[in-house]
Enzyme design. Structure first.
Site, PDB file in Angstrom:
ATOM      1  N   SER A 134      56.095  23.934   8.617  1.00 55.08           N
ATOM      2  CA  SER A 134      56.533  22.831   7.750  1.00 55.08           C
ATOM      3  C   SER A 134      57.885  22.240   8.137  1.00 55.08           C
ATOM      4  O   SER A 134      58.397  21.357   7.450  1.00 55.08           O
ATOM      5  CB  SER A 134      56.577  23.326   6.304  1.00 55.08           C
ATOM      6  OG  SER A 134      57.256  24.566   6.217  1.00 55.08           O
ATOM      7  N   GLU A 135      58.450  22.687   9.257  1.00 52.21           N
ATOM      8  CA  GLU A 135      59.839  22.357   9.568  1.00 52.21           C
ATOM      9  C   GLU A 135      60.121  20.868   9.691  1.00 52.21           C
ATOM     10  O   GLU A 135      61.203  20.398   9.285  1.00 52.21           O
ATOM     11  CB  GLU A 135      60.259  23.078  10.865  1.00 52.21           C
ATOM     12  CG  GLU A 135      60.495  24.566  10.716  1.00 52.21           C
ATOM     13  CD  GLU A 135      59.230  25.398  10.737  1.00 52.21           C
ATOM     14  OE1 GLU A 135      59.325  26.636  10.702  1.00 52.21           O
ATOM     15  OE2 GLU A 135      58.121  24.814  10.785  1.00 52.21           O
ATOM     16  N   VAL A 136      59.188  20.085  10.263  1.00 50.05           N
ATOM     17  CA  VAL A 136      59.497  18.661  10.463  1.00 50.05           C
ATOM     18  C   VAL A 136      59.711  17.930   9.142  1.00 50.05           C
ATOM     19  O   VAL A 136      60.365  16.882   9.112  1.00 50.05           O
ATOM     20  CB  VAL A 136      58.413  17.942  11.309  1.00 50.05           C
ATOM     21  CG1 VAL A 136      58.415  18.459  12.731  1.00 50.05           C
ATOM     22  CG2 VAL A 136      57.047  18.039  10.669  1.00 50.05           C
ATOM     23  N   PHE A 138      61.648  18.828   6.994  1.00 51.91           N
ATOM     24  CA  PHE A 138      63.071  18.993   6.706  1.00 51.91           C
ATOM     25  C   PHE A 138      63.931  18.478   7.859  1.00 51.91           C
ATOM     26  O   PHE A 138      65.131  18.760   7.923  1.00 51.91           O
ATOM     27  CB  PHE A 138      63.388  20.465   6.425  1.00 51.91           C
ATOM     28  CG  PHE A 138      62.488  21.071   5.375  1.00 51.91           C
ATOM     29  CD1 PHE A 138      62.590  20.683   4.053  1.00 51.91           C
ATOM     30  CD2 PHE A 138      61.521  22.004   5.723  1.00 51.91           C
ATOM     31  CE1 PHE A 138      61.751  21.222   3.085  1.00 51.91           C
ATOM     32  CE2 PHE A 138      60.683  22.551   4.761  1.00 51.91           C
ATOM     33  CZ  PHE A 138      60.799  22.152   3.440  1.00 51.91           C
TER      34      PHE A 138
END
Length: 263
Positions: A134-136, A138
């Site tokens: 899910s990093e992208v 953020f």
């Protein structure tokens, strides 16, 4: 011994429970340090045959604690890098343990949580588990976890999920190679983990460590003379060990090998 972990031992199996349920076992500096130290200690403990990684509360792990990440982002470049290296080091320590490792996944395994599941040798998930890089969302990337996630799901799937950050349900996670077994609920999860542990306890500890090292040496390499010679050396050196002699003697005598737990 650990502020953020609870470790239970039973007949050669160490279950490492991440114990920050109030934040869905999100990483912070303490959890990273505790997991690193625990993995090192358990890997050096001859009484431990298998390590199971699990999470207390509603989730396996929701990844990095956003407050910790925000603080890291506001730190100096040198401090930021040092924090990132500690996370990367923890994942590598887990991934390179000599002992077999199992991720027991329920609830959310997001970001770094998906990284933990990927870094373990085997992943068993409840049907309602959900994964994501899910990093992208953020404004960052799944950098530290990428070697283990790509190893699990392959480059093609990574191109999709690293960029979309889509949620991946347990059945889809099994289809793309991240999860080995999907079961109905947490009760079934414990039953399946116990079954996998039982299978692992039949194998020789030294040969299992050597098998893990063999995969790292051979995976994604062409079949060259060097690779062929390396595999021949590995088996020839192991055949002469006491463990191999015991395994063959036990098989021929139709008895359990010395390392198999007695019921």
């Amino acid at each position: 011994m650990y502020e953020t972990l609870e470790i239970l031992r039973d007949a050669g199996v160490a279950t490492v429970w991440m114990n920050r349920p109030e934040v869905h076992n999100a990483f912070n500096a303490q959890l990273i340090a505790d997991l690193t130290a625990a993995c090192r200690a358990l890997d050096g403990d001859d009484s431990v045959r298998v390590v199971v990684l699990a999470g207390r509360g509603k989730s396996f792990s929701a990844g990095a604690d956003l407050n910790w990440m925000k603080a890291a982002g506001e730190a100096s470049e040198a401090d930021n890098f040092a924090d990132a290296m500690k996370l990367a080091g923890m994942l590598r320590t887990l991934a390179e343990m000599n002992k077999p490792t199992i991720a027991r996944v329920h609830g959310a395994a997001l970001g770094g949580g998906m990284g933990l599941a990927s870094a373990c040798d085997i992943c068993v998930a409840a049907e309602r588990a959900v994964f994501a890089t899910s990093e992208v969302k953020f404004g960052i990337i799944p950098a530290a976890i990428s070697p283990y996630v790509i190893r699990a799901i392959g480059e093609r799937q990574a191109y999709r999920y690293f960029q979309t950050a889509e949620r991946i349900d347990a059945l889809r996670a099994a289809a793309i190679g991240l999860v080995h077994e999907v079961v109905a609920d947490e009760a079934a999860l414990d039953t399946e983990v116990a079954a996998v542990v039982g299978a692992l306890l039949q194998g020789g500890p030294r040969s299992q460590a050597a098998a893990k090292d063999l995969i790292r040496a051979v995976a994604n390499r062409p079949v060259s003379d060097t690779v062929v010679e390396d595999t021949a050396r590995r088996i020839s050196s192991l055949r002469a060990t006491p463990e191999a002699r015991e395994g063959l003697d036990a098989f021929l005598a139709k008895r359990p090998a010395a390392w198999v737990p007695q019921e």
